[in-house]
Write a protein that holds these residues in place. Structure first.
Motif, PDB file in Angstrom:
ATOM      1  N   ILE A 260      -6.681  -0.528   7.975  1.00  0.00           N
ATOM      2  CA  ILE A 260      -5.329  -0.670   6.649  1.00  0.00           C
ATOM      3  C   ILE A 260      -5.690   0.349   5.177  1.00  0.00           C
ATOM      4  CG2 ILE A 260      -6.875  -2.150   5.763  1.00  0.00           C
ATOM      5  CD1 ILE A 260      -4.658  -3.648   4.769  1.00  0.00           C
ATOM      6  N   PRO A 261      -4.643   1.399   5.220  1.00  0.00           N
ATOM      7  CA  PRO A 261      -4.754   2.037   4.401  1.00  0.00           C
ATOM      8  C   PRO A 261      -4.927   1.264   2.898  1.00  0.00           C
ATOM      9  CG  PRO A 261      -2.739   2.673   6.074  1.00  0.00           C
ATOM     10  CD  PRO A 261      -3.309   1.729   5.834  1.00  0.00           C
ATOM     11  N   SER A 262      -6.503   2.288   1.776  1.00  0.00           N
ATOM     12  CA  SER A 262      -6.041   1.577   0.855  1.00  0.00           C
ATOM     13  C   SER A 262      -4.953   0.590  -0.042  1.00  0.00           C
ATOM     14  CB  SER A 262      -7.348   2.232  -0.187  1.00  0.00           C
ATOM     15  OG  SER A 262      -7.158   3.465  -0.060  1.00  0.00           O
ATOM     16  N   GLN A 263      -3.588   1.897  -0.214  1.00  0.00           N
ATOM     17  CA  GLN A 263      -2.704   2.632  -0.738  1.00  0.00           C
ATOM     18  C   GLN A 263      -1.503   1.744   0.089  1.00  0.00           C
ATOM     19  OE1 GLN A 263      -3.674   5.353  -3.700  1.00  0.00           O
ATOM     20  NE2 GLN A 263      -4.749   3.628  -4.879  1.00  0.00           N
ATOM     21  N   THR A 264      -0.482   1.670  -0.933  1.00  0.00           N
ATOM     22  CA  THR A 264       0.948   2.305  -0.259  1.00  0.00           C
ATOM     23  C   THR A 264       1.277   3.607  -0.456  1.00  0.00           C
ATOM     24  OG1 THR A 264       2.085   1.315  -2.009  1.00  0.00           O
ATOM     25  CG2 THR A 264       1.216  -0.535  -0.605  1.00  0.00           C
ATOM     26  N   SER A 265       2.098   3.889  -0.067  1.00  0.00           N
ATOM     27  CA  SER A 265       3.102   5.450  -0.368  1.00  0.00           C
ATOM     28  C   SER A 265       3.411   4.870  -2.027  1.00  0.00           C
ATOM     29  CB  SER A 265       4.426   5.110   0.628  1.00  0.00           C
ATOM     30  OG  SER A 265       5.410   4.360   0.363  1.00  0.00           O
ATOM     31  N   LYS A 266       2.928   4.200  -2.330  1.00  0.00           N
ATOM     32  CA  LYS A 266       3.592   3.986  -4.491  1.00  0.00           C
ATOM     33  C   LYS A 266       2.300   3.947  -4.722  1.00  0.00           C
ATOM     34  CE  LYS A 266       8.737   2.451  -3.905  1.00  0.00           C
ATOM     35  NZ  LYS A 266       9.128   1.868  -3.822  1.00  0.00           N
ATOM     36  N   GLY A 267       1.264   3.802  -3.967  1.00  0.00           N
ATOM     37  CA  GLY A 267      -0.008   3.761  -4.765  1.00  0.00           C
ATOM     38  C   GLY A 267      -0.621   2.886  -5.377  1.00  0.00           C
ATOM     39  N   ILE A 268       0.020   1.433  -4.820  1.00  0.00           N
ATOM     40  CA  ILE A 268      -0.323  -0.263  -4.599  1.00  0.00           C
ATOM     41  C   ILE A 268      -1.292   0.038  -4.141  1.00  0.00           C
ATOM     42  CG2 ILE A 268       0.620  -2.657  -4.510  1.00  0.00           C
ATOM     43  CD1 ILE A 268       2.837  -1.325  -5.554  1.00  0.00           C
ATOM     44  N   SER A 269      -2.417  -0.917  -4.428  1.00  0.00           N
ATOM     45  CA  SER A 269      -3.739  -1.639  -3.270  1.00  0.00           C
ATOM     46  C   SER A 269      -2.890  -2.203  -2.588  1.00  0.00           C
ATOM     47  CB  SER A 269      -4.292  -1.579  -4.932  1.00  0.00           C
ATOM     48  OG  SER A 269      -5.980  -2.668  -3.864  1.00  0.00           O
ATOM     49  N   ARG A 270      -3.468  -2.455  -1.466  1.00  0.00           N
ATOM     50  CA  ARG A 270      -3.296  -3.474  -0.135  1.00  0.00           C
ATOM     51  C   ARG A 270      -4.488  -3.443  -0.557  1.00  0.00           C
ATOM     52  NH1 ARG A 270       0.495  -1.641   3.749  1.00  0.00           N
ATOM     53  NH2 ARG A 270       1.630   0.763   3.380  1.00  0.00           N
ATOM     54  N   ILE A 271      -5.695  -3.434  -0.469  1.00  0.00           N
ATOM     55  CA  ILE A 271      -6.871  -4.619  -1.100  1.00  0.00           C
ATOM     56  C   ILE A 271      -6.799  -5.309  -2.478  1.00  0.00           C
ATOM     57  CG2 ILE A 271      -9.904  -5.355  -1.060  1.00  0.00           C
ATOM     58  CD1 ILE A 271      -9.210  -1.809   0.572  1.00  0.00           C
ATOM     59  N   VAL A 272      -6.443  -7.298  -2.053  1.00  0.00           N
ATOM     60  CA  VAL A 272      -6.158  -7.326  -3.304  1.00  0.00           C
ATOM     61  C   VAL A 272      -6.880  -8.799  -4.033  1.00  0.00           C
ATOM     62  CG1 VAL A 272      -3.742  -6.728  -3.158  1.00  0.00           C
ATOM     63  CG2 VAL A 272      -4.857  -9.154  -2.212  1.00  0.00           C
ATOM     64  N   SER A 273      -7.341  -9.109  -4.910  1.00  0.00           N
ATOM     65  CA  SER A 273      -7.615 -10.295  -5.396  1.00  0.00           C
ATOM     66  C   SER A 273      -7.183 -11.991  -4.726  1.00  0.00           C
ATOM     67  CB  SER A 273      -7.816 -10.623  -6.766  1.00  0.00           C
ATOM     68  OG  SER A 273      -6.527 -10.952  -6.934  1.00  0.00           O
ATOM     69  N   THR A 274      -5.977 -11.996  -4.159  1.00  0.00           N
ATOM     70  CA  THR A 274      -5.167 -12.537  -3.496  1.00  0.00           C
ATOM     71  C   THR A 274      -4.249 -12.143  -2.741  1.00  0.00           C
ATOM     72  OG1 THR A 274      -5.811 -14.433  -5.455  1.00  0.00           O
ATOM     73  CG2 THR A 274      -4.026 -15.507  -3.604  1.00  0.00           C
ATOM     74  N   VAL A 275      -3.782 -12.208  -1.709  1.00  0.00           N
ATOM     75  CA  VAL A 275      -2.493 -11.687  -1.499  1.00  0.00           C
ATOM     76  C   VAL A 275      -1.343 -12.144  -1.893  1.00  0.00           C
ATOM     77  CG1 VAL A 275      -3.315 -12.165   1.106  1.00  0.00           C
ATOM     78  CG2 VAL A 275      -2.798 -14.020   0.271  1.00  0.00           C
ATOM     79  N   SER A 276       0.074 -11.508  -1.357  1.00  0.00           N
ATOM     80  CA  SER A 276       0.736 -10.759  -2.411  1.00  0.00           C
ATOM     81  C   SER A 276       1.244 -12.104  -2.375  1.00  0.00           C
ATOM     82  CB  SER A 276       1.809 -10.110  -2.263  1.00  0.00           C
ATOM     83  OG  SER A 276       0.207  -8.222  -2.700  1.00  0.00           O
ATOM     84  N   PHE A 277       1.950 -12.645  -3.288  1.00  0.00           N
ATOM     85  CA  PHE A 277       3.531 -13.592  -3.030  1.00  0.00           C
ATOM     86  C   PHE A 277       5.318 -12.751  -3.389  1.00  0.00           C
ATOM     87  CE2 PHE A 277       0.629 -16.431  -3.715  1.00  0.00           C
ATOM     88  CZ  PHE A 277       0.547 -17.120  -2.082  1.00  0.00           C
ATOM     89  N   TYR A 278       5.029 -11.558  -3.202  1.00  0.00           N
ATOM     90  CA  TYR A 278       5.760 -10.596  -3.845  1.00  0.00           C
ATOM     91  C   TYR A 278       6.066 -10.127  -2.851  1.00  0.00           C
ATOM     92  CZ  TYR A 278       2.316  -7.916  -5.511  1.00  0.00           C
ATOM     93  OH  TYR A 278       1.545  -6.964  -5.770  1.00  0.00           O
ATOM     94  N   ILE A 279       7.167  -8.919  -2.719  1.00  0.00           N
ATOM     95  CA  ILE A 279       7.709  -8.016  -1.620  1.00  0.00           C
ATOM     96  C   ILE A 279       7.063  -6.541  -2.596  1.00  0.00           C
ATOM     97  CG2 ILE A 279       9.366  -6.561  -0.127  1.00  0.00           C
ATOM     98  CD1 ILE A 279      11.000 -10.046  -0.130  1.00  0.00           C
ATOM     99  N   TYR A 280       6.527  -5.599  -1.760  1.00  0.00           N
ATOM    100  CA  TYR A 280       6.727  -4.351  -1.682  1.00  0.00           C
ATOM    101  C   TYR A 280       6.642  -3.591  -0.960  1.00  0.00           C
ATOM    102  CZ  TYR A 280       1.704  -4.795  -0.326  1.00  0.00           C
ATOM    103  OH  TYR A 280       0.830  -4.805   0.186  1.00  0.00           O
ATOM    104  N   SER A 281       6.989  -2.317  -1.259  1.00  0.00           N
ATOM    105  CA  SER A 281       7.280  -1.091   0.347  1.00  0.00           C
ATOM    106  C   SER A 281       6.434   0.222  -0.525  1.00  0.00           C
ATOM    107  CB  SER A 281       7.997  -0.839   0.036  1.00  0.00           C
ATOM    108  OG  SER A 281       8.844  -0.374  -0.939  1.00  0.00           O
TER     109      SER A 281
END
Length: 281
Positions: A260-281
């Motif tokens: 897994i890359p550490s960030q999305t193409s928009k610079g949002i971290s893919r390594i988080v404290s709790t898995v997301s409940f929102y949608i990002y790209s």
């Protein structure tokens, strides 16, 4: 569907989901009257076993692939002959420098003599490109793509040490460009089998040094992994990642690897404290 992908044939075999008809795409029949399911066996084999009626599209662009693929014309209730190009996927155009770096790092974790399963995407393709100096690798995967072709042609993949169909590359479907479709055509070194067999963790674990290499969308600090969804939005269907991660973890000297890359193409971290409940790209 709350089910492991390896268990899906049971839905048809045990009549949990009765099938009135199966619509399949096959290669032209050989001189003995047998068509091939070609690039896609997965749960189609179970559908053919159980459907009351079988309707087929005979497509000359479908390769004749060995394994659990053959359907005799006598089993087909009706067919249409219609030629069209197969769906092609080419991830080489989307590969980034980050993907290449991750691919090289993952390749360093793979020992000579390992049996590999690789998922779909740019990073698994980069891993394959970084394995050309390895020796005696084997393939026991859910899918294969273009990257496997060069490794087999160069003798990197010999399928020497696998215990599940030794000597042959095994998978349940094939997805790539015309390069891989032409390579598997009438190639006895490639077997496409029922997904209930290829994805069975009990079969997967039989291979020593089993390496399951799969991509993820997000991972949190407790070890939870998102691979099928982004928040509440499904990103892909039910896959075999869990089947192979379990099988690799149980294999002698096996490795279950998530990339897994550490960030999305928009610079949002893919390594988080709790898995997301929102949608990002």
């Amino acid at each position: 569907i709350p089910i492991f992908l390896s268990e899906t044939p049971r839905l048809f075999d045990e009549n949990i989901l009765p099938l009135d008809a199966a619509l399949i795409q096959v290669s032209p029949p050989d001189k003995h009257g047998y068509c091939s399911l070609g690039t896609s066996v997965e749960i189609t084999r179970a559908a053919v076993r159980n459907a009351k009626k079988i309707f087929a599209q005979i497509n000359r662009n479908m390769p004749r692939v060995h394994g659990d693929t053959f359907v005799h014309m006598n089993k087909i209730d009706a067919y249409v002959e219609y030629d069209e190009p197969l769906v092609e996927v080419d991830y080489s155009k989307e590969i980034s420098d980050i993907d290449r770096i991750i691919g090289k790092r993952v390749a360093e974790l793979v020992d000579d003599g390992s049996t590999l399963q690789l998922g779909i995407g740019t990073i698994p393709d980069c891993v394959l490109k970084s394995l050309e100096d390895h020796k005696d690798l084997s393939i026991a995967s859910e899918m294969i793509s273009d990257g496997v072709v060069s490794l087999m042609e160069k003798g990197v993949v010999t399928n020497r040490y696998k215990t599940f169909h030794p000597g042959a590359t095994t998978c349940t479907f094939i997805l790539g460009t015309r390069k891989v479709y032409d390579f598997v055509n009438d190639n006895p070194n490639v077997l496409v089998l029922d997904i209930g067999i290829t994805n069975d963790p009990a079969q997967i674990r039989r291979n020593p040094k089993m390496c399951a290499i799969n991509a993820a969308i997000e991972v949190d600090l407790t070890g939870q992994v998102c691979a099928d969804s982004i928040g509440t939005m499904h990103y892909s269907g039910v896959g075999g990642q869990i089947d192979f991660m379990r099988g690799a973890a149980l294999s002698e000297k096996g490795k279950a690897i998530l990339v897994i890359p550490s960030q999305t193409s928009k610079g949002i971290s893919r390594i988080v404290s709790t898995v997301s409940f929102y949608i990002y790209s």
